[in-house]
Enzyme design. Structure first.
Site, PDB file in Angstrom:
ATOM      1  N   LYS A 124       0.829  -1.205   0.000  1.00  0.00           N
ATOM      2  CA  LYS A 124       0.000   0.000   0.000  1.00  0.00           C
ATOM      3  C   LYS A 124       0.864   1.256   0.000  1.00  0.00           C
ATOM      4  CE  LYS A 124      -2.828   2.761   3.011  1.00  0.00           C
ATOM      5  NZ  LYS A 124      -3.188   2.967   4.404  1.00  0.00           N
ATOM      6  N   ASP A 142      -6.872   1.305   0.840  1.00  0.00           N
ATOM      7  CA  ASP A 142      -6.984   1.428   2.290  1.00  0.00           C
ATOM      8  C   ASP A 142      -8.392   1.030   2.719  1.00  0.00           C
ATOM      9  OD1 ASP A 142      -8.590   3.531   1.507  1.00  0.00           O
ATOM     10  OD2 ASP A 142      -7.556   5.050   2.702  1.00  0.00           O
TER      11      ASP A 142
END
Length: 214
Positions: A124, A142
């Site tokens: 991420k 997210d």
């Protein structure tokens, strides 16, 4: 989990997002690629606002890997101790700074594999840096994107990897660069976890969420 929306519906959704916010920006404050890496690494299980508050003074004195090493772990902790998991994060920031100095000449690499090899940098974080700094159409999933993707049918998936693939595979190519920012902002300010603001949502007529809060 909603079914995947069709191409034409997705194009209409992102056309609306683009009209409302042509150039969406991430909310983590940074001054260069290195401070972006640090800010994103610090943001795990923390709010962007909380990270920004802690890093404003930090980045004025440590905006390069070498300056961070010169600052040292204990002084770094003093700056970031309001952020969750700050001790472990401080260790990782010092370690990744050392690697950047020793292996990359103090520069941040622009490949996902190289970024993910840094302590405290997961997929991420790497995707955020690739997207925001290097302008690559990488999708950082997210909690907001996971929720919006599944509720709406924009990018359904059982885990973050599946949602990331759904974004990459199904959202029209000309919207890929800003897709994750539009979805994050929509989730943060409109499609909230507990009380989604469906009544004022600009895509509510296209969204597949069955429990709309009107």
């Amino acid at each position: 989990m909603a079914k995947q929306l069709d191409y034409h519906t997705l194009r209409e959704i992102f056309t609306r997002f683009q009209a409302a916010e042509p150039e969406p920006k991430g909310e983590l404050e940074h001054v260069n690629a290195y401070t972006l890496v640090v800010a994103v690494a610090l943001s795990a299980q923390a709010t962007d606002a909380g990270v920004n508050k802690a890093t404003r003074a930090l980045f004025k004195i440590a905006d390069t890997p070498q300056k961070m090493l010169d600052l040292g772990e204990e002084q770094l902790i003093e700056h970031i101790k309001t952020i969750g998991l700050y001790r472990n994060k401080a260790k990782n920031v010092i370690k990744l700074s050392k690697i950047l100095v020793e292996d990359y000449g103090g520069e941040v690499p622009n490949s996902r594999a190289a970024l993910q090899s840094l302590p405290g940098v997961g997929r991420k974080t790497a995707n955020v840096v690739l997207n925001m700094w290097w302008k690559q159409p990488a999708q950082a999933v997210d909690t907001h994107i996971f929720r919006v993707g599944n509720r709406s049918g924009i990018a359904p998936g059982k885990d973050v990897d599946a949602v990331e693939r759904a974004v990459e595979d199904n959202i029209p190519a000309d919207f890929q660069q800003h897709a994750h920012h539009w979805l994050i902002l929509h989730g943060r300010y409109h499609c909230k976890a507990r009380k989604p603001m469906c009544g004022s949502c600009l895509i509510r007529d296209l969204c597949m969420f069955e429990d709309k809060n009107l």
